[in-house]
Design a protein around this motif. Sequence first.
Motif, PDB file in Angstrom:
ATOM      1  N   PRO A 141       0.861  -1.076  -0.023  1.00 24.09           N
ATOM      2  CA  PRO A 141      -0.068   0.027   0.120  1.00 24.09           C
ATOM      3  C   PRO A 141       0.863   1.470   0.065  1.00 24.09           C
ATOM      4  CG  PRO A 141      -0.867  -1.508   1.394  1.00 24.09           C
ATOM      5  CD  PRO A 141       0.635  -2.064   1.195  1.00 24.09           C
ATOM      6  N   ILE A 142       0.565   2.361  -0.763  1.00 32.62           N
ATOM      7  CA  ILE A 142       0.905   3.377  -1.187  1.00 32.62           C
ATOM      8  C   ILE A 142       0.201   4.296  -1.205  1.00 32.62           C
ATOM      9  CG2 ILE A 142       3.535   2.744  -1.927  1.00 32.62           C
ATOM     10  CD1 ILE A 142       2.520   3.246  -4.549  1.00 32.62           C
ATOM     11  N   ASP A 143       0.484   5.804  -0.805  1.00 35.26           N
ATOM     12  CA  ASP A 143      -0.402   6.955  -1.158  1.00 35.26           C
ATOM     13  C   ASP A 143       0.222   7.677  -2.407  1.00 35.26           C
ATOM     14  OD1 ASP A 143      -1.877   6.677   1.056  1.00 35.26           O
ATOM     15  OD2 ASP A 143      -0.252   7.754   2.512  1.00 35.26           O
ATOM     16  N   SER A 144       1.159   7.347  -3.328  1.00 35.60           N
ATOM     17  CA  SER A 144       1.402   8.255  -4.140  1.00 35.60           C
ATOM     18  C   SER A 144       2.443   7.405  -5.025  1.00 35.60           C
ATOM     19  CB  SER A 144       1.965   9.683  -4.201  1.00 35.60           C
ATOM     20  OG  SER A 144       3.155   9.298  -3.461  1.00 35.60           O
ATOM     21  N   ILE A 145       2.468   7.473  -6.441  1.00 40.25           N
ATOM     22  CA  ILE A 145       3.435   6.809  -7.205  1.00 40.25           C
ATOM     23  C   ILE A 145       4.779   7.188  -6.848  1.00 40.25           C
ATOM     24  CG2 ILE A 145       4.274   6.530  -9.801  1.00 40.25           C
ATOM     25  CD1 ILE A 145       1.524   6.428 -10.574  1.00 40.25           C
ATOM     26  N   ASP A 146       4.943   8.413  -6.389  1.00 36.87           N
ATOM     27  CA  ASP A 146       6.474   8.776  -5.851  1.00 36.87           C
ATOM     28  C   ASP A 146       6.737   7.887  -4.943  1.00 36.87           C
ATOM     29  OD1 ASP A 146       6.613  10.723  -8.224  1.00 36.87           O
ATOM     30  OD2 ASP A 146       6.061  12.337  -6.463  1.00 36.87           O
ATOM     31  N   GLU A 147       5.993   7.253  -4.057  1.00 33.19           N
ATOM     32  CA  GLU A 147       6.340   6.719  -2.788  1.00 33.19           C
ATOM     33  C   GLU A 147       6.851   5.212  -3.443  1.00 33.19           C
ATOM     34  OE1 GLU A 147       4.174   5.118   1.219  1.00 33.19           O
ATOM     35  OE2 GLU A 147       3.168   6.555  -0.085  1.00 33.19           O
ATOM     36  N   ALA A 148       6.754   4.763  -4.736  1.00 26.32           N
ATOM     37  CA  ALA A 148       7.196   3.720  -5.194  1.00 26.32           C
ATOM     38  C   ALA A 148       8.717   3.636  -5.189  1.00 26.32           C
ATOM     39  CB  ALA A 148       6.674   3.522  -6.507  1.00 26.32           C
ATOM     40  N   HIS A 149       9.067   4.770  -5.015  1.00 31.20           N
ATOM     41  CA  HIS A 149      10.765   5.087  -5.244  1.00 31.20           C
ATOM     42  C   HIS A 149      11.070   4.287  -3.981  1.00 31.20           C
ATOM     43  CE1 HIS A 149       9.868   7.927  -8.350  1.00 31.20           C
ATOM     44  NE2 HIS A 149      11.270   7.877  -8.514  1.00 31.20           N
ATOM     45  N   GLN A 150      10.653   4.334  -2.778  1.00 30.03           N
ATOM     46  CA  GLN A 150      11.066   3.842  -1.480  1.00 30.03           C
ATOM     47  C   GLN A 150      11.209   2.196  -1.514  1.00 30.03           C
ATOM     48  OE1 GLN A 150       8.694   5.203   1.724  1.00 30.03           O
ATOM     49  NE2 GLN A 150       8.459   7.029   0.879  1.00 30.03           N
ATOM     50  N   PHE A 151      10.512   1.385  -2.618  1.00 30.76           N
ATOM     51  CA  PHE A 151      10.365   0.338  -2.488  1.00 30.76           C
ATOM     52  C   PHE A 151      10.919  -0.379  -3.890  1.00 30.76           C
ATOM     53  CE2 PHE A 151       6.996   1.633  -0.166  1.00 30.76           C
ATOM     54  CZ  PHE A 151       6.898   0.936   1.101  1.00 30.76           C
ATOM     55  N   LEU A 152      11.081   0.101  -4.873  1.00 32.56           N
ATOM     56  CA  LEU A 152      11.707  -0.528  -5.865  1.00 32.56           C
ATOM     57  C   LEU A 152      13.024  -0.024  -6.293  1.00 32.56           C
ATOM     58  CD1 LEU A 152       8.506  -0.041  -8.422  1.00 32.56           C
ATOM     59  CD2 LEU A 152       9.290  -2.034  -7.042  1.00 32.56           C
ATOM     60  N   ARG A 153      13.656  -0.726  -6.845  1.00 34.33           N
ATOM     61  CA  ARG A 153      15.064  -0.516  -7.248  1.00 34.33           C
ATOM     62  C   ARG A 153      15.218   0.319  -8.444  1.00 34.33           C
ATOM     63  NH1 ARG A 153      19.090  -3.075  -4.179  1.00 34.33           N
ATOM     64  NH2 ARG A 153      18.348  -5.134  -3.240  1.00 34.33           N
ATOM     65  N   GLN A 154      14.466   0.085  -9.392  1.00 34.10           N
ATOM     66  CA  GLN A 154      14.032   0.839 -10.577  1.00 34.10           C
ATOM     67  C   GLN A 154      12.504   1.206 -10.642  1.00 34.10           C
ATOM     68  OE1 GLN A 154      15.220  -1.646 -13.975  1.00 34.10           O
ATOM     69  NE2 GLN A 154      17.389  -1.505 -13.418  1.00 34.10           N
ATOM     70  N   PRO A 155      12.366   2.386  -9.946  1.00 31.98           N
ATOM     71  CA  PRO A 155      11.255   2.947  -9.890  1.00 31.98           C
ATOM     72  C   PRO A 155      10.691   3.667 -10.928  1.00 31.98           C
ATOM     73  CG  PRO A 155      12.697   4.283  -8.704  1.00 31.98           C
ATOM     74  CD  PRO A 155      13.302   3.220  -9.056  1.00 31.98           C
ATOM     75  N   PRO A 156       9.351   4.078 -11.200  1.00 30.41           N
ATOM     76  CA  PRO A 156       8.957   4.519 -12.333  1.00 30.41           C
ATOM     77  C   PRO A 156       9.371   6.089 -12.266  1.00 30.41           C
ATOM     78  CG  PRO A 156       6.782   4.627 -10.638  1.00 30.41           C
ATOM     79  CD  PRO A 156       8.169   3.406 -10.108  1.00 30.41           C
ATOM     80  N   GLY A 157       9.578   6.608 -13.509  1.00 34.31           N
ATOM     81  CA  GLY A 157       9.993   8.066 -13.661  1.00 34.31           C
ATOM     82  C   GLY A 157      10.195   8.348 -15.053  1.00 34.31           C
ATOM     83  N   PHE A 158      10.268   9.623 -15.357  1.00 37.21           N
ATOM     84  CA  PHE A 158      10.532  10.200 -16.745  1.00 37.21           C
ATOM     85  C   PHE A 158      11.765   9.703 -17.020  1.00 37.21           C
ATOM     86  CE2 PHE A 158      11.383  13.144 -20.159  1.00 37.21           C
ATOM     87  CZ  PHE A 158      10.200  12.805 -20.982  1.00 37.21           C
ATOM     88  N   PRO A 159      11.996   9.177 -18.372  1.00 36.83           N
ATOM     89  CA  PRO A 159      13.704   8.729 -18.626  1.00 36.83           C
ATOM     90  C   PRO A 159      14.507   9.916 -19.041  1.00 36.83           C
ATOM     91  CG  PRO A 159      12.171   8.179 -20.496  1.00 36.83           C
ATOM     92  CD  PRO A 159      11.294   8.566 -19.389  1.00 36.83           C
ATOM     93  N   GLY A 160      14.100  11.098 -19.157  1.00 38.93           N
ATOM     94  CA  GLY A 160      14.789  12.224 -19.711  1.00 38.93           C
ATOM     95  C   GLY A 160      15.245  13.121 -18.508  1.00 38.93           C
ATOM     96  N   ASP A 161      15.468  14.258 -18.944  1.00 36.60           N
ATOM     97  CA  ASP A 161      16.007  15.091 -17.694  1.00 36.60           C
ATOM     98  C   ASP A 161      14.668  15.975 -17.089  1.00 36.60           C
ATOM     99  OD1 ASP A 161      18.520  14.809 -18.458  1.00 36.60           O
ATOM    100  OD2 ASP A 161      18.655  16.164 -19.998  1.00 36.60           O
ATOM    101  N   LEU A 162      13.639  15.594 -17.745  1.00 39.77           N
ATOM    102  CA  LEU A 162      12.412  16.504 -17.159  1.00 39.77           C
ATOM    103  C   LEU A 162      11.863  15.734 -16.115  1.00 39.77           C
ATOM    104  CD1 LEU A 162      10.195  17.371 -20.537  1.00 39.77           C
ATOM    105  CD2 LEU A 162      11.837  18.886 -19.111  1.00 39.77           C
TER     106      LEU A 162
END
Length: 252
Positions: A141-162
């Motif tokens: 359970p998480i509250d935002s997609i950004d919180e997935a960064h705490q759990f995944l070694r390769q979390p979701p995110g934009f592949p470029g500089d933005l």
Amino acid sequence: MNLDEEFPHLPGAPIVEAVIHWQAHPAEPFEPAKLLGRLKDLLPDYPHVQPQHQFSIEHQVGPQGTRLNQSQSWQAFQLSSLDGGYVAQFNRTGLVFSRLPPYQRWTPFSREAMRIWDIYRQIATPPAIQRIGLRYINLVPIDSIDEAHQFLRQPPGFPGDLDLPATNYVHQSRFDVPGHHLQLNLVQTVQQAPPESDRELNLIVDLDIFSTGERVDQDEFQSGKLFRRMRWLKNKAFFSIFSNQALEDFRR
């Protein structure tokens, strides 16, 4: 594969379902009434039984007007243990065995799965096993997609500089395991949590390992070698996907 590799036990691992699936067609098509009687005799410790049906609706249009045809056909019997922790589905093409929370360890899960498989084999006498699958569904359970960064070694995110916030996340990959007749299907996604949840979202990591080829080697299955390889692959993937911080949390 290093089948002697040891992985730490994680009492708080986020496993919501562990599944073993045998695709093994019965020697003769099941007769539902007869099958139900055998299951009640052989599995009295699985007292909760639900039939599963497939419904179809056909809408025909012709010169004489329209006609609506409805039909249903039996597909499976789903049985659950007294406490609801184990679920077994005897269907037209094989057996699906699941462990629901709380997941304990591999040994009791696999031992009970093999007991149920022996009952399926006794009833269905399948001439061969076409396919075996081992699947583990993990939910955090998480509250935002950004919180997935705490759990995944390769979390979701934009592949470029933005630095763009993600509003949806679905990732699926399939991997061959050369020399072992196995494949791994990996799905990582974020979904809306149900209304009764105290968190907004669920991070789901779905690990599905399955055999390839026309049939499963009986010697490898009976000796346990196949399950050892599948379990090693599941563990290797799990400990490679989740971050060190998440693994520490799961130790509690």
